[in-house]
Structure formats: C-alpha cells, structure tokens
Enzyme design. Structure first.
Site, PDB file in Angstrom:
ATOM      1  N   CYS A  23       0.801  -1.229   0.000  1.00  0.00           N
ATOM      2  CA  CYS A  23       0.000   0.000   0.000  1.00  0.00           C
ATOM      3  C   CYS A  23       0.835   1.280   0.000  1.00  0.00           C
ATOM      4  O   CYS A  23       0.279   2.372  -0.071  1.00  0.00           O
ATOM      5  CB  CYS A  23      -0.980   0.002   1.167  1.00  0.00           C
ATOM      6  SG  CYS A  23      -2.270  -1.252   0.982  1.00  0.00           S
ATOM      7  N   HIS A  67     -12.114  10.398  -8.841  1.00  0.00           N
ATOM      8  CA  HIS A  67     -11.068  10.434  -9.865  1.00  0.00           C
ATOM      9  C   HIS A  67      -9.923  11.377  -9.491  1.00  0.00           C
ATOM     10  O   HIS A  67      -9.430  12.138 -10.317  1.00  0.00           O
ATOM     11  CB  HIS A  67     -11.655  10.766 -11.239  1.00  0.00           C
ATOM     12  CG  HIS A  67     -12.368   9.605 -11.840  1.00  0.00           C
ATOM     13  ND1 HIS A  67     -13.638   9.233 -11.442  1.00  0.00           N
ATOM     14  CD2 HIS A  67     -11.980   8.705 -12.767  1.00  0.00           C
ATOM     15  CE1 HIS A  67     -14.012   8.160 -12.121  1.00  0.00           C
ATOM     16  NE2 HIS A  67     -13.021   7.809 -12.929  1.00  0.00           N
ATOM     17  N   GLU A 123     -13.124  -0.099   1.174  1.00  0.00           N
ATOM     18  CA  GLU A 123     -12.029  -0.014   0.211  1.00  0.00           C
ATOM     19  C   GLU A 123     -12.254  -1.021  -0.911  1.00  0.00           C
ATOM     20  O   GLU A 123     -11.954  -0.759  -2.061  1.00  0.00           O
ATOM     21  CB  GLU A 123     -10.702  -0.370   0.889  1.00  0.00           C
ATOM     22  CG  GLU A 123      -9.905   0.778   1.324  1.00  0.00           C
ATOM     23  CD  GLU A 123      -8.500   0.374   1.726  1.00  0.00           C
ATOM     24  OE1 GLU A 123      -7.796   1.274   2.172  1.00  0.00           O
ATOM     25  OE2 GLU A 123      -8.083  -0.782   1.598  1.00  0.00           O
TER      26      GLU A 123
END
Length: 133
Positions: A23, A67, A123
C-alpha cells in the site's frame, strides 16, 4: 430507535507513505461510503430524514474525491506535487493518512448537521472501516 442508511461511491487512488507493504505504492479503489442516521422519533412526514437530502450532501462530499489522487499533506516532496500539478492531475490533499479508517471519520464529521450514527467506508467489497461515537 429508527436507523436509515444511504450510500454513495467514488473512484480514487491513494498511497500510504512509509507503509511497509504494497500500500505504499499508488493504487486505486472503488470506495463505497455508507452513512447511517438515527432518530428516536420520526418527523411529521414519518421519516428520520428524506433520503434525497442526505444523499445529495453525501454525493457532493464523494465527488470532491472522485477520480483524484488522495494525498496526505506533507507526504510528497514539493517538486513531486508540482510535477503532478503540471501534468494536470486531480489531487485531493487531506490532513490525515488516507486510510479507510480515517476517511470514515472524515465523512462522519463532515455530515454532523445530520443525526449521524455511523459511517462505513469500503475499500473493497469485503473490507470496510466503521466509525461511530
């Protein structure tokens, strides 16, 4: 106690600076945010709140991240930020580590004009963080 839940989602990337695993690399998610509101009694219209009202505000919050690359303030070198901005990338800076846990608290606090019981931030379809007082 009456409880209603609504949700919205957004697509965004993030990374965890200095994280000792995958991550730490930039990666994306289809984030889903579920907000639950509570009330002991219903209003005259027979609702905790009109779903359309809370949905509008939740969607607006989600759209600020949609985005974008979510970046913890101070986690990138200034020249890296400048290069990303020069390429016209959409960046969302936050004053916290951009984990699902911190995002769940962010949405909880941002919607405090409503009787928020809890917020869940997914997530992935199978992994969520939950925040409530």
């Amino acid at each position: 106690m009456y409880v209603i839940t609504t949700e919205a989602s957004f697509d965004a990337a993030h990374f965890l600076k200095d994280y000792p695993g995958k991550c730490h690399n930039i990666h994306g998610h289809r984030w889903k945010v579920q907000v639950s509101l509570q009330a002991e009694t219903l209003g005259a219209e027979g609702m905790v709140i009109d779903f359309g009202i809370i949905k509008k505000d939740l969607k607006a919050l989600c759209e600020t991240f949609d985005h974008t690359l979510i970046i913890e303030e101070g986690s990138l070198k200034p020249q890296t930020v400048a290069a990303l901005q020069e390429e016209d990338f959409a960046l969302s800076f936050v004053p916290f580590r951009p984990t699902a846990e911190h995002l769940s608290r962010y949405f909880f606090e941002a919607l405090q004009k409503y009787p928020v019981l809890s917020v869940d931030v997914y997530e992935t379809p199978g992994n969520k963080a939950h925040y409530e007082l």
